[in-house]
Scaffold this motif. Sequence first.
Motif, PDB file in Angstrom:
ATOM      1  N   LEU A   1       0.893  -1.275  -0.051  1.00  0.00           N
ATOM      2  CA  LEU A   1      -0.018   0.103   0.218  1.00  0.00           C
ATOM      3  C   LEU A   1       0.936   1.133  -0.037  1.00  0.00           C
ATOM      4  O   LEU A   1       1.731   1.344   0.712  1.00  0.00           O
ATOM      5  N   VAL A   2       0.474   2.086  -0.806  1.00  0.00           N
ATOM      6  CA  VAL A   2       1.445   3.372  -1.083  1.00  0.00           C
ATOM      7  C   VAL A   2       0.398   4.542  -1.097  1.00  0.00           C
ATOM      8  O   VAL A   2      -0.655   4.450  -1.299  1.00  0.00           O
ATOM      9  N   SER A   3       1.056   5.718  -0.574  1.00  0.00           N
ATOM     10  CA  SER A   3       0.249   6.791  -0.571  1.00  0.00           C
ATOM     11  C   SER A   3       0.735   7.846  -1.743  1.00  0.00           C
ATOM     12  O   SER A   3       1.994   8.310  -1.673  1.00  0.00           O
ATOM     13  N   PRO A   4      -0.085   7.737  -3.165  1.00  0.00           N
ATOM     14  CA  PRO A   4       0.403   8.630  -3.758  1.00  0.00           C
ATOM     15  C   PRO A   4       0.652   9.927  -3.854  1.00  0.00           C
ATOM     16  O   PRO A   4       1.459  10.543  -4.234  1.00  0.00           O
ATOM     17  N   ARG A   5      -0.409  10.754  -3.189  1.00  0.00           N
ATOM     18  CA  ARG A   5      -0.249  12.248  -3.168  1.00  0.00           C
ATOM     19  C   ARG A   5      -1.461  12.545  -2.098  1.00  0.00           C
ATOM     20  O   ARG A   5      -2.281  11.745  -1.755  1.00  0.00           O
ATOM     21  N   LYS A   6      -1.352  13.864  -1.661  1.00  0.00           N
ATOM     22  CA  LYS A   6      -2.476  14.211  -0.765  1.00  0.00           C
ATOM     23  C   LYS A   6      -3.646  14.763  -1.726  1.00  0.00           C
ATOM     24  O   LYS A   6      -3.281  15.547  -2.467  1.00  0.00           O
ATOM     25  N   ARG A   7      -5.025  14.600  -0.940  1.00  0.00           N
ATOM     26  CA  ARG A   7      -5.843  15.160  -1.760  1.00  0.00           C
ATOM     27  C   ARG A   7      -6.566  16.053  -0.913  1.00  0.00           C
ATOM     28  O   ARG A   7      -6.998  15.863   0.285  1.00  0.00           O
ATOM     29  N   ASP A   8      -6.612  17.480  -1.370  1.00  0.00           N
ATOM     30  CA  ASP A   8      -7.023  18.641  -0.440  1.00  0.00           C
ATOM     31  C   ASP A   8      -6.427  18.597   0.811  1.00  0.00           C
ATOM     32  O   ASP A   8      -7.151  18.966   1.920  1.00  0.00           O
ATOM     33  N   GLY A   9      -5.260  18.428   0.924  1.00  0.00           N
ATOM     34  CA  GLY A   9      -4.537  18.249   2.084  1.00  0.00           C
ATOM     35  C   GLY A   9      -4.411  16.950   2.943  1.00  0.00           C
ATOM     36  O   GLY A   9      -3.681  16.946   3.971  1.00  0.00           O
ATOM     37  N   TYR A  10      -5.126  16.111   2.455  1.00  0.00           N
ATOM     38  CA  TYR A  10      -5.243  14.767   3.231  1.00  0.00           C
ATOM     39  C   TYR A  10      -4.566  13.561   2.517  1.00  0.00           C
ATOM     40  O   TYR A  10      -4.865  13.490   1.224  1.00  0.00           O
ATOM     41  N   ASP A  11      -4.414  12.444   3.282  1.00  0.00           N
ATOM     42  CA  ASP A  11      -3.773  11.403   2.726  1.00  0.00           C
ATOM     43  C   ASP A  11      -4.419  10.413   1.917  1.00  0.00           C
ATOM     44  O   ASP A  11      -5.747  10.509   2.131  1.00  0.00           O
ATOM     45  N   MET A  12      -4.059   9.896   0.998  1.00  0.00           N
ATOM     46  CA  MET A  12      -4.642   8.650   0.309  1.00  0.00           C
ATOM     47  C   MET A  12      -4.191   7.462   0.425  1.00  0.00           C
ATOM     48  O   MET A  12      -2.771   7.474   0.360  1.00  0.00           O
ATOM     49  N   VAL A  13      -4.393   6.212   0.145  1.00  0.00           N
ATOM     50  CA  VAL A  13      -3.832   5.097  -0.084  1.00  0.00           C
ATOM     51  C   VAL A  13      -4.347   4.243  -0.954  1.00  0.00           C
ATOM     52  O   VAL A  13      -5.335   4.144  -1.250  1.00  0.00           O
ATOM     53  N   VAL A  14      -3.562   3.413  -1.771  1.00  0.00           N
ATOM     54  CA  VAL A  14      -3.955   2.577  -2.999  1.00  0.00           C
ATOM     55  C   VAL A  14      -3.042   1.515  -2.641  1.00  0.00           C
ATOM     56  O   VAL A  14      -1.944   1.461  -2.244  1.00  0.00           O
ATOM     57  N   VAL A  15      -3.539   0.161  -3.414  1.00  0.00           N
ATOM     58  CA  VAL A  15      -2.916  -1.160  -3.574  1.00  0.00           C
ATOM     59  C   VAL A  15      -2.191  -1.093  -4.748  1.00  0.00           C
ATOM     60  O   VAL A  15      -2.662  -0.908  -6.097  1.00  0.00           O
ATOM     61  N   ALA A  16      -0.911  -1.486  -4.530  1.00  0.00           N
ATOM     62  CA  ALA A  16       0.091  -1.590  -5.812  1.00  0.00           C
ATOM     63  C   ALA A  16      -0.237  -2.989  -6.605  1.00  0.00           C
ATOM     64  O   ALA A  16      -0.375  -3.942  -5.973  1.00  0.00           O
ATOM     65  N   ASP A  17      -0.138  -2.846  -7.834  1.00  0.00           N
ATOM     66  CA  ASP A  17      -0.341  -3.684  -8.697  1.00  0.00           C
ATOM     67  C   ASP A  17       0.838  -4.855  -8.829  1.00  0.00           C
ATOM     68  O   ASP A  17       1.111  -5.808  -9.125  1.00  0.00           O
ATOM     69  N   ASP A  18       1.990  -3.990  -8.910  1.00  0.00           N
ATOM     70  CA  ASP A  18       3.323  -4.647  -9.300  1.00  0.00           C
ATOM     71  C   ASP A  18       4.436  -3.546  -8.695  1.00  0.00           C
ATOM     72  O   ASP A  18       4.333  -2.356  -8.399  1.00  0.00           O
ATOM     73  N   TRP A  19       5.491  -4.071  -8.323  1.00  0.00           N
ATOM     74  CA  TRP A  19       6.746  -3.340  -7.587  1.00  0.00           C
ATOM     75  C   TRP A  19       8.071  -4.353  -7.489  1.00  0.00           C
ATOM     76  O   TRP A  19       7.860  -5.580  -7.931  1.00  0.00           O
ATOM     77  N   GLN A  20       9.091  -3.700  -7.720  1.00  0.00           N
ATOM     78  CA  GLN A  20      10.164  -4.534  -7.467  1.00  0.00           C
ATOM     79  C   GLN A  20      11.027  -3.949  -6.089  1.00  0.00           C
ATOM     80  O   GLN A  20      10.949  -2.654  -5.702  1.00  0.00           O
TER      81      GLN A  20
END
Length: 396
Positions: free
Chosen positions: A102-121
């Motif tokens: 799970l990564v936080s790509p950027r803040k939205r309106d000053g608040y955190d977001m979190v998404v599930v990664a599909d691939d990484w190394q």
Amino acid sequence: MGFNLFKFLAPKTGRTKLEKVVCSELYSAALEYQIRELCFWVCVDFIANAIGRCEFRTFLQGKEVFDREYYMWNFEPNVNQNSTAFLHKLVGKLCQDNEALLVSPRKRDGYDMVVVADDWQVKNRNVTKQNEYCGVTVDGFQFDKTFREDDVLHLQLRHMDLQPVLQGMFSAYARLLQAAMQSYEWSQGQHWKVTVNQMLSGQEGFAETFQKMIQEQIKPFLDSRGAILPEFDGYKYENVGGSKNGVKPDTRDIKAMIDDIFDFTAKTFQIPAVLINGKVEGVEGAKERAMSHCIDPICDQLAEEITRKRYGFDGWRKGNFVRVDSSAIEHFNLFGNAANVEKLVGSAAFTVNDILRAAGQPQIEEPWASKHFLTKNIADLEEVIRTLDLQEGAIP
């Protein structure tokens, strides 16, 4: 568990060069793929549906709060997903790959977001330093930054990945199931033996004549629901279809094999098979086992990873943490649990608002609804004796 036919057939040769594959092998691969996908994702959906009902409870300085952190985990983790869809993707990735990021790509309106990664190394893996994750991809978009360990939430289902073992069992059972299906189809079909007079078989052009007769007379007879088969001199027909070795295959045999596949798939995820195959016997005990061995460990890992990454030791010591509450997974029957509710409130263990929250009902905005009550028939033993002595002394 996306299907790649070339990857699926790779174990057949162990080499990467092109190989000829006949249609029967493709059919076998497709059959095995369909069965394994069905069994696997039924179990994954069971886990995801359960965790999707959990409540992420946030605490600051030991008191429960309902702030942006609470809203993010329970309603909107990111701009494109609600919490249920997010948790389904998370559980699917965790079960499929034995880990999830799970990564936080950027803040939205000053608040955190979190998404599930599909691939990484993972690069620079070192026990004394933070891991670094690069090439992180989400829904086709690849981040150009490198995430460090304290920037991500990394979950692992098991210490050892059981997917290769599970796939091997899938393949073995798929071959047995295909054999059972072929046996059943053979027993239900028509199989005839033709005895031809030796003199006829020796005539010139016999093969062509015989083949023409099969196409024009015997095949329509076999394909028709009602037909007459002419029998000429020199030909003798005998039906050799039906069961083999006196045992007629049954569709129940095929269903039993599929049930076996469901059973060992469920056991891989520590889910009692009775909760997957639809049977009703022993469900209550099975629910408790599923919670203890399958659902709660994932909830605990989620809570631990969120707390240590988003609050840290200093925050945790101040009473800041997240708890994933799995008590709401099972449907709460208000009328069926009326007696239990009375005991919970009367023993001072829970308040009225605690019970309403567990039942998914609106809480009462009154001070008394958040107080703890204790029935008068529960007291310290010494206090009861003292009360009895006072009562006896009051009697003339």
